[in-house]
Design a protein around this motif. Structure first.
Motif, PDB file in Angstrom:
ATOM      1  N   VAL A  10       0.879  -1.172   0.000  1.00  0.00           N
ATOM      2  CA  VAL A  10       0.000   0.000   0.000  1.00  0.00           C
ATOM      3  C   VAL A  10       0.913   1.217   0.000  1.00  0.00           C
ATOM      4  CG1 VAL A  10      -1.723   1.297   1.303  1.00  0.00           C
ATOM      5  CG2 VAL A  10      -1.837  -1.203   1.222  1.00  0.00           C
ATOM      6  N   GLU A  11       0.906   1.927  -1.112  1.00  0.00           N
ATOM      7  CA  GLU A  11       1.783   3.083  -1.255  1.00  0.00           C
ATOM      8  C   GLU A  11       0.948   4.314  -1.562  1.00  0.00           C
ATOM      9  OE1 GLU A  11       4.536   1.925  -4.302  1.00  0.00           O
ATOM     10  OE2 GLU A  11       5.595   0.559  -2.967  1.00  0.00           O
ATOM     11  N   PRO A  12       1.286   5.440  -0.954  1.00  0.00           N
ATOM     12  CA  PRO A  12       0.525   6.662  -1.246  1.00  0.00           C
ATOM     13  C   PRO A  12       0.734   7.100  -2.690  1.00  0.00           C
ATOM     14  CG  PRO A  12       2.427   7.159   0.127  1.00  0.00           C
ATOM     15  CD  PRO A  12       2.370   5.663  -0.010  1.00  0.00           C
ATOM     16  N   ALA A  13      -0.231   7.833  -3.190  1.00  0.00           N
ATOM     17  CA  ALA A  13      -0.110   8.377  -4.542  1.00  0.00           C
ATOM     18  C   ALA A  13       1.023   9.396  -4.576  1.00  0.00           C
ATOM     19  CB  ALA A  13      -1.424   9.031  -4.953  1.00  0.00           C
ATOM     20  N   ASP A  14       1.725   9.421  -5.685  1.00  0.00           N
ATOM     21  CA  ASP A  14       2.778  10.418  -5.868  1.00  0.00           C
ATOM     22  C   ASP A  14       2.157  11.806  -5.924  1.00  0.00           C
ATOM     23  OD1 ASP A  14       4.763   8.462  -6.036  1.00  0.00           O
ATOM     24  OD2 ASP A  14       4.538   8.272  -8.211  1.00  0.00           O
ATOM     25  N   GLU A  15       2.919  12.791  -5.502  1.00  0.00           N
ATOM     26  CA  GLU A  15       2.442  14.172  -5.568  1.00  0.00           C
ATOM     27  C   GLU A  15       2.091  14.510  -7.014  1.00  0.00           C
ATOM     28  OE1 GLU A  15       4.038  18.636  -4.571  1.00  0.00           O
ATOM     29  OE2 GLU A  15       4.832  16.955  -3.415  1.00  0.00           O
ATOM     30  N   GLY A  16       0.930  15.084  -7.202  1.00  0.00           N
ATOM     31  CA  GLY A  16       0.478  15.451  -8.536  1.00  0.00           C
ATOM     32  C   GLY A  16      -0.179  14.320  -9.307  1.00  0.00           C
ATOM     33  N   ALA A  17      -0.292  13.143  -8.690  1.00  0.00           N
ATOM     34  CA  ALA A  17      -0.913  12.001  -9.371  1.00  0.00           C
ATOM     35  C   ALA A  17      -2.391  12.266  -9.616  1.00  0.00           C
ATOM     36  CB  ALA A  17      -0.743  10.735  -8.538  1.00  0.00           C
TER      37      ALA A  17
END
Length: 116
Positions: A10-17
């Motif tokens: 579970v990985e957070p969305a990249d900035e600006g995704a």
């Protein structure tokens, strides 16, 4: 049997995704149990059924432990014999791969393949 998606991180969305499009999330949705649906191209929803309130509460608590461990929290609705779940990535305002990973892990817990 649970989806291999449940084994993904579970990985957070990249900035600006951007949120996943319907073509992008269709593959992930196909890997989930039949209780899941995408609503308004925005979030996942599921309703899990149980024999009584105690079982529904126990499942809710297991989902809470999972959410805390992963730092990714669904909206949960507990009632007698049911737990409703809504899942999306708030930081991007829609669906991300991690939402589907969490959903697959909830299915795994429900199916008894790793909830303890």
């Amino acid at each position: 049997m649970s989806s291999p998606l449940a084994d993904e991180p579970v990985e957070p969305a990249d900035e600006g995704a951007e949120p996943l499009t319907d073509d992008e999330y269709a593959e992930y949705l196909a890997e989930l149990g039949p209780v899941w649906e995408v609503v308004d191209d925005h979030h996942l929803e599921a309703t899990y059924e149980f024999d009584d309130f105690a079982d529904a509460l126990a499942f809710t608590n297991e989902i809470g432990e999972l959410a805390e461990a992963e730092g990714h929290h669904p909206d949960l609705h507990l009632s007698w014999g049911e737990v409703g779940v809504e899942m999306w990535s708030h930081d991007i305002g829609g669906l991300h791969e991690s939402d589907f990973v969490m959903a697959a892990r909830m299915d795994r817990i429900y199916d008894g393949d790793g909830g303890d």
